[in-house]
Design a protein around this motif. Structure first.
Motif, PDB file in Angstrom:
ATOM      1  N   PHE A 298      21.675  -1.721   6.360  1.00  0.00           N
ATOM      2  CA  PHE A 298      20.618  -1.587   5.364  1.00  0.00           C
ATOM      3  C   PHE A 298      19.925  -2.922   5.092  1.00  0.00           C
ATOM      4  CE2 PHE A 298      23.538   1.945   4.592  1.00  0.00           C
ATOM      5  CZ  PHE A 298      22.668   3.011   4.610  1.00  0.00           C
ATOM      6  N   GLU A 299      19.957  -3.802   6.098  1.00  0.00           N
ATOM      7  CA  GLU A 299      19.196  -5.044   6.040  1.00  0.00           C
ATOM      8  C   GLU A 299      17.837  -4.789   6.702  1.00  0.00           C
ATOM      9  OE1 GLU A 299      20.040  -7.883   4.626  1.00  0.00           O
ATOM     10  OE2 GLU A 299      22.134  -7.453   4.118  1.00  0.00           O
ATOM     11  N   ALA A 300      16.837  -4.510   5.908  1.00  0.00           N
ATOM     12  CA  ALA A 300      15.547  -4.063   6.447  1.00  0.00           C
ATOM     13  C   ALA A 300      14.793  -5.196   7.128  1.00  0.00           C
ATOM     14  CB  ALA A 300      14.688  -3.479   5.329  1.00  0.00           C
ATOM     15  N   GLU A 301      14.271  -4.907   8.322  1.00  0.00           N
ATOM     16  CA  GLU A 301      13.358  -5.839   8.993  1.00  0.00           C
ATOM     17  C   GLU A 301      11.911  -5.591   8.558  1.00  0.00           C
ATOM     18  OE1 GLU A 301      16.879  -6.476  10.262  1.00  0.00           O
ATOM     19  OE2 GLU A 301      16.125  -4.522  10.948  1.00  0.00           O
ATOM     20  N   VAL A 302      11.596  -4.360   8.197  1.00  0.00           N
ATOM     21  CA  VAL A 302      10.272  -4.013   7.670  1.00  0.00           C
ATOM     22  C   VAL A 302      10.469  -3.138   6.437  1.00  0.00           C
ATOM     23  CG1 VAL A 302       9.067  -4.171   9.880  1.00  0.00           C
ATOM     24  CG2 VAL A 302      10.116  -1.997   9.201  1.00  0.00           C
ATOM     25  N   PHE A 303       9.430  -3.044   5.613  1.00  0.00           N
ATOM     26  CA  PHE A 303       9.500  -2.278   4.369  1.00  0.00           C
ATOM     27  C   PHE A 303       8.631  -1.031   4.513  1.00  0.00           C
ATOM     28  CE2 PHE A 303       9.863  -6.835   3.325  1.00  0.00           C
ATOM     29  CZ  PHE A 303      11.209  -6.843   2.991  1.00  0.00           C
ATOM     30  N   VAL A 304       9.247   0.129   4.258  1.00  0.00           N
ATOM     31  CA  VAL A 304       8.634   1.419   4.597  1.00  0.00           C
ATOM     32  C   VAL A 304       8.398   2.252   3.343  1.00  0.00           C
ATOM     33  CG1 VAL A 304       8.914   3.556   5.921  1.00  0.00           C
ATOM     34  CG2 VAL A 304       9.794   1.389   6.837  1.00  0.00           C
ATOM     35  N   GLY A 305       7.232   2.896   3.295  1.00  0.00           N
ATOM     36  CA  GLY A 305       6.933   3.888   2.268  1.00  0.00           C
ATOM     37  C   GLY A 305       6.051   4.954   2.872  1.00  0.00           C
ATOM     38  N   ARG A 306       5.934   6.088   2.192  1.00  0.00           N
ATOM     39  CA  ARG A 306       5.086   7.156   2.730  1.00  0.00           C
ATOM     40  C   ARG A 306       4.196   7.763   1.651  1.00  0.00           C
ATOM     41  NH1 ARG A 306       6.873  11.140   5.956  1.00  0.00           N
ATOM     42  NH2 ARG A 306       8.625   9.998   6.859  1.00  0.00           N
ATOM     43  N   LEU A 307       2.946   8.040   2.051  1.00  0.00           N
ATOM     44  CA  LEU A 307       2.000   8.792   1.225  1.00  0.00           C
ATOM     45  C   LEU A 307       2.006  10.221   1.755  1.00  0.00           C
ATOM     46  CD1 LEU A 307      -1.107   6.451   0.790  1.00  0.00           C
ATOM     47  CD2 LEU A 307       0.820   6.774  -0.745  1.00  0.00           C
ATOM     48  N   THR A 308       2.680  11.104   1.046  1.00  0.00           N
ATOM     49  CA  THR A 308       2.893  12.459   1.561  1.00  0.00           C
ATOM     50  C   THR A 308       1.736  13.369   1.157  1.00  0.00           C
ATOM     51  OG1 THR A 308       4.275  12.840  -0.383  1.00  0.00           O
ATOM     52  CG2 THR A 308       5.394  12.309   1.674  1.00  0.00           C
ATOM     53  N   ALA A 309       0.616  13.220   1.832  1.00  0.00           N
ATOM     54  CA  ALA A 309      -0.551  14.065   1.580  1.00  0.00           C
ATOM     55  C   ALA A 309      -0.555  15.232   2.558  1.00  0.00           C
ATOM     56  CB  ALA A 309      -1.826  13.246   1.736  1.00  0.00           C
ATOM     57  N   ASN A 310      -0.938  16.397   2.066  1.00  0.00           N
ATOM     58  CA  ASN A 310      -1.019  17.576   2.917  1.00  0.00           C
ATOM     59  C   ASN A 310      -2.338  17.662   3.671  1.00  0.00           C
ATOM     60  OD1 ASN A 310       1.541  18.972   2.230  1.00  0.00           O
ATOM     61  ND2 ASN A 310       0.658  19.030   0.177  1.00  0.00           N
ATOM     62  N   ASN A 311      -3.375  16.999   3.137  1.00  0.00           N
ATOM     63  CA  ASN A 311      -4.691  17.081   3.760  1.00  0.00           C
ATOM     64  C   ASN A 311      -5.474  15.817   3.447  1.00  0.00           C
ATOM     65  OD1 ASN A 311      -5.960  17.546   1.077  1.00  0.00           O
ATOM     66  ND2 ASN A 311      -4.937  19.534   1.230  1.00  0.00           N
ATOM     67  N   GLU A 312      -6.658  15.724   4.024  1.00  0.00           N
ATOM     68  CA  GLU A 312      -7.475  14.518   3.878  1.00  0.00           C
ATOM     69  C   GLU A 312      -7.905  14.305   2.433  1.00  0.00           C
ATOM     70  OE1 GLU A 312     -11.306  12.412   6.109  1.00  0.00           O
ATOM     71  OE2 GLU A 312     -10.818  14.519   6.459  1.00  0.00           O
ATOM     72  N   TYR A 313      -8.208  15.382   1.729  1.00  0.00           N
ATOM     73  CA  TYR A 313      -8.648  15.272   0.331  1.00  0.00           C
ATOM     74  C   TYR A 313      -7.546  14.656  -0.534  1.00  0.00           C
ATOM     75  CZ  TYR A 313      -9.922  16.691  -4.403  1.00  0.00           C
ATOM     76  OH  TYR A 313     -10.197  16.689  -5.744  1.00  0.00           O
ATOM     77  N   GLU A 314      -6.317  15.138  -0.390  1.00  0.00           N
ATOM     78  CA  GLU A 314      -5.207  14.576  -1.160  1.00  0.00           C
ATOM     79  C   GLU A 314      -5.004  13.100  -0.836  1.00  0.00           C
ATOM     80  OE1 GLU A 314      -2.287  18.461  -1.911  1.00  0.00           O
ATOM     81  OE2 GLU A 314      -1.636  16.808  -0.621  1.00  0.00           O
ATOM     82  N   LEU A 315      -5.141  12.761   0.442  1.00  0.00           N
ATOM     83  CA  LEU A 315      -4.942  11.374   0.850  1.00  0.00           C
ATOM     84  C   LEU A 315      -6.022  10.467   0.262  1.00  0.00           C
ATOM     85  CD1 LEU A 315      -3.111   9.538   2.473  1.00  0.00           C
ATOM     86  CD2 LEU A 315      -4.528   9.986   4.482  1.00  0.00           C
ATOM     87  N   GLU A 316      -7.258  10.936   0.234  1.00  0.00           N
ATOM     88  CA  GLU A 316      -8.344  10.153  -0.366  1.00  0.00           C
ATOM     89  C   GLU A 316      -8.040   9.829  -1.824  1.00  0.00           C
ATOM     90  OE1 GLU A 316     -11.744  12.588   0.220  1.00  0.00           O
ATOM     91  OE2 GLU A 316     -12.118  11.894   2.281  1.00  0.00           O
ATOM     92  N   ILE A 317      -7.518  10.802  -2.562  1.00  0.00           N
ATOM     93  CA  ILE A 317      -7.183  10.585  -3.970  1.00  0.00           C
ATOM     94  C   ILE A 317      -6.053   9.577  -4.110  1.00  0.00           C
ATOM     95  CG2 ILE A 317      -6.250  11.691  -6.046  1.00  0.00           C
ATOM     96  CD1 ILE A 317      -7.720  14.236  -5.214  1.00  0.00           C
ATOM     97  N   LEU A 318      -5.013   9.707  -3.285  1.00  0.00           N
ATOM     98  CA  LEU A 318      -3.895   8.762  -3.344  1.00  0.00           C
ATOM     99  C   LEU A 318      -4.359   7.343  -3.032  1.00  0.00           C
ATOM    100  CD1 LEU A 318      -1.071  10.824  -1.585  1.00  0.00           C
ATOM    101  CD2 LEU A 318      -1.150  10.168  -3.994  1.00  0.00           C
ATOM    102  N   VAL A 319      -5.215   7.211  -2.023  1.00  0.00           N
ATOM    103  CA  VAL A 319      -5.728   5.892  -1.652  1.00  0.00           C
ATOM    104  C   VAL A 319      -6.520   5.282  -2.794  1.00  0.00           C
ATOM    105  CG1 VAL A 319      -7.449   4.752  -0.190  1.00  0.00           C
ATOM    106  CG2 VAL A 319      -5.708   6.220   0.842  1.00  0.00           C
TER     107      VAL A 319
END
Length: 603
Positions: free
Chosen positions: A170-191
């Motif tokens: 669990f010694e991370a070399e990179v830091f990871v997260g996810r934006l779990t959008a179902n479609n482009e519209y949801e992703l635009e709002i999250l962004v």
């Protein structure tokens, strides 16, 4: 004698002559050359700090985020699943994604990974676990698989990842997260929420408010009718009172705990545990939210003890309810704290918080079912929080485990509560959820390796650490205090450089990042001195084609050169200054001509 109409014609001709002279200048040629040189400069940098992995349909929705990352000084790249499938080897898509991440980290020093899309777009790797609890299966969704790049999670090539025959840490070399959008519209709002959160937050006391909500996870239990305690009470509010003590002095908090039914919390609290109180505190705005209750994919709930049949204040079961399928003899009522189907949570004016959900299944983002119209991918609770009230949310993908007989000690304990404690400890040190979760897991392992406390259920701990994932942008700078606004002042403009000073609330700001960008390309980056000074190696007229951004953790950024932005200013362009001079000259000459004409008329 010069008549008035001729006098007017003369003045107009003079003014037009000035305007023509301005238009005949050719500013485009040197600016184009300048921009070309800068672009060549920028492309020579091989670093890619921030990698976005997504599908082709989502690329346009992510472009504003890429531009903002560039303005903060991060070199970025958007990599698509279609290209990953074509370019990188692997037995399944998660393995190909990990090989892609490894390549960028090794060749481009990539540090941040954003998985932009839901499970059907960018799946997590399913990891084999051995917790001897069959009700949620033997596999969990584990994004830590993507952050550990120097181990082989399937060392023996048996198609089972993360087993004890494999390599992982669990010694991370990179830091990871996810934006779990179902479609482009949801992703635009999250962004847009991410950009607004960092660039133009609603500054207020909510930024130093914390909410702690918990239930009694298990009452004192009797499993064999002898009126003796076989399992001691586990009250999440005991842990929350401990957690509250570690808040900075200038922070305030609200504690919500169980005080209904036959047994209430024995520890201090401010409000009764129910949906209305939980909703009202969140709607008013709070920055950090830690919840410890029972959970499901779309809900969090709590148990209210209603009937004690033998009046012994022990909740009676026929046997151990977890491992021997004991059934309840006494009676209780289950109530929802949050239910995505029936309850609504919203944050006023985007007062988005950081959430840690110490509850089972609240991060099951791979949940789907087959309907008559095809597969339906339903949002889990962590996704619901992210899309409504959270800037980031940490949650478990399946059943998680709390520590039996938890008690107060410096490292915060073990299992899910121990991970939560370490996460909140790390977020004040590192102010980014991606770093905080990764370092919390590493800190947990370090503490366990150096602990003399017994470890009776290592498989349970292993499951806890692997299955807690970050929903949100891992690189977002989280507010840990009420921020001041940065301001830039031009001090010296001398060819070929311009010197600025960065201040906030009258104080000189050291080590502030200053960038020159256009669209999503970084042309130059530097840092302010201990006196807030920075010398940009370009003159003012050349800076007009670029955006200047000053940013620093826990300060509201300042930008120059963005039109129609309330938090930005513009450096007057060279042509604008010439026009002002021309206008002054025109007025002066007009006055002289009028005076001369009057003199001729008098003669």
């Amino acid at each position: 004698m010069i008549q008035r109409k001729y006098r007017f014609i003369i003045i107009i001709c003079i003014f037009l002559g000035f305007c023509i002279n301005i238009d005949e200048s050719e500013p485009d040629t040197p600016i184009a050359t300048f921009e070309s040189e800068l672009l060549q400069n920028s492309l020579s940098n091989n670093s890619i700090d921030y990698l976005i992995i997504t599908i082709d349909d989502f690329k346009d929705a992510l472009e504003p985020l890429a531009i903002w990352k560039s303005q903060k000084g991060l070199f970025f790249k958007i990599e698509t699943i279609s290209n990953i499938n074509h370019t990188f080897a692997g037995r399944n898509l998660p393995e190909r994604i990990k090989n892609c991440i490894t390549s960028y980290h090794q060749n481009n020093n990539t540090q941040w990974i954003l998985l932009a899309g839901d499970h059907q777009h960018i799946p997590s790797q399913y990891i084999r676990i051995y917790d001897n609890y069959s009700r949620d299966g033997d596999y969990i969704s584990c994004d830590s698989y993507y952050s550990d790049l120097d181990h082989n999670w399937d060392l023996n090539d048996d198609g089972l990842w993360g087993t004890y025959q494999d390599e992982f840490d669990f010694e991370a070399e990179v830091f990871v997260g996810r934006l779990t959008a179902n479609n482009e519209y949801e992703l635009e709002i999250l962004v847009q929420k991410i950009i607004n959160y960092e660039k133009s937050p609603l500054i207020g006391e909510w930024m130093t408010d914390a909410l702690y909500a918990s239930s009694i996870l298990a009452f004192n239990q009797d499993w064999n009718y002898d009126n003796m305690v076989d399992y001691n009470e586990t009250d999440g509010n005991r842990f929350n009172n401990f957690l509250q003590q570690y808040l900075p002095d200038n922070w305030s908090s609200t504690i919500i705990a169980l005080n209904t039914g036959l047994k209430s919390s024995d520890y201090s609290y401010d409000l009764s545990l129910n949906y209305e109180n939980f909703k009202n505190v969140i709607n008013d705005g709070c920055n950090f939210v830690s919840v410890s209750t029972h959970g499901g994919i779309t809900r969090m709930m709590y148990e209210e003890w209603t009937i004690d049949n033998d009046k012994d204040m022990l909740f009676d079961y026929t046997n151990d309810p977890i491992f021997e399928n004991g059934t309840a003899i006494d009676e209780s009522e289950w109530k929802y704290l949050v239910d995505t189907y029936n309850f609504i949570l919203e944050s006023q004016n985007d007062k988005l918080g950081v959430y840690f959900l110490d509850s089972c299944n609240t991060g099951t983002f791979d949940y789907s079912f087959l309907s008559t119209s095809g597969w339906v991918y339903e949002d889990c609770l962590a996704e619901y929080f992210l899309k409504n009230v959270a800037i980031s949310c940490i949650a478990s993908s399946y059943v998680t485990w709390a520590e039996d007989q938890w008690y107060e000690r410096e490292h915060g304990g073990w299992f899910s509560g121990g991970l939560a404690f370490r996460f909140w400890e790390q977020i004040f040190q590192h102010t980014q959820s991606g770093r905080a979760l990764a370092f919390a897991k590493a800190d947990y392992i370090n503490d366990r390796n150096n602990s003399t406390e017994p470890n009776d259920y290592p498989e349970w701990e292993d499951k806890v650490l692997k299955q807690y994932n970050l929903f949100g942008d891992p690189e977002v700078n989280i507010w840990t205090k009420i921020p001041k606004k940065l301001t830039m002042y031009e001090l010296i403009n001398s060819e070929p450089s311009t010197t600025f000073q960065v201040i906030a609330d009258g104080n000189l700001i050291e080590n502030c990042t200053v960038t020159l960008t256009k669209d999503d390309v970084i042309y130059w980056k530097g840092y302010t001195s201990n006196k807030g000074l920075i010398e940009i190696p370009f003159s003012k007229d050349k800076l007009n084609i670029l955006i200047i951004t000053a940013s620093k953790i826990n300060y509201v950024p300042y930008q120059i050169g963005i039109p129609d932005n309330n938090n930005s200013n513009s450096i007057p362009s060279y042509n604008t200054l010439i026009f002002i001079v021309t206008l002054i000259s025109f007025v002066s000459i007009s006055i002289i001509i009028n005076l001369y004409c009057k003199k001729l008329n008098n003669e």
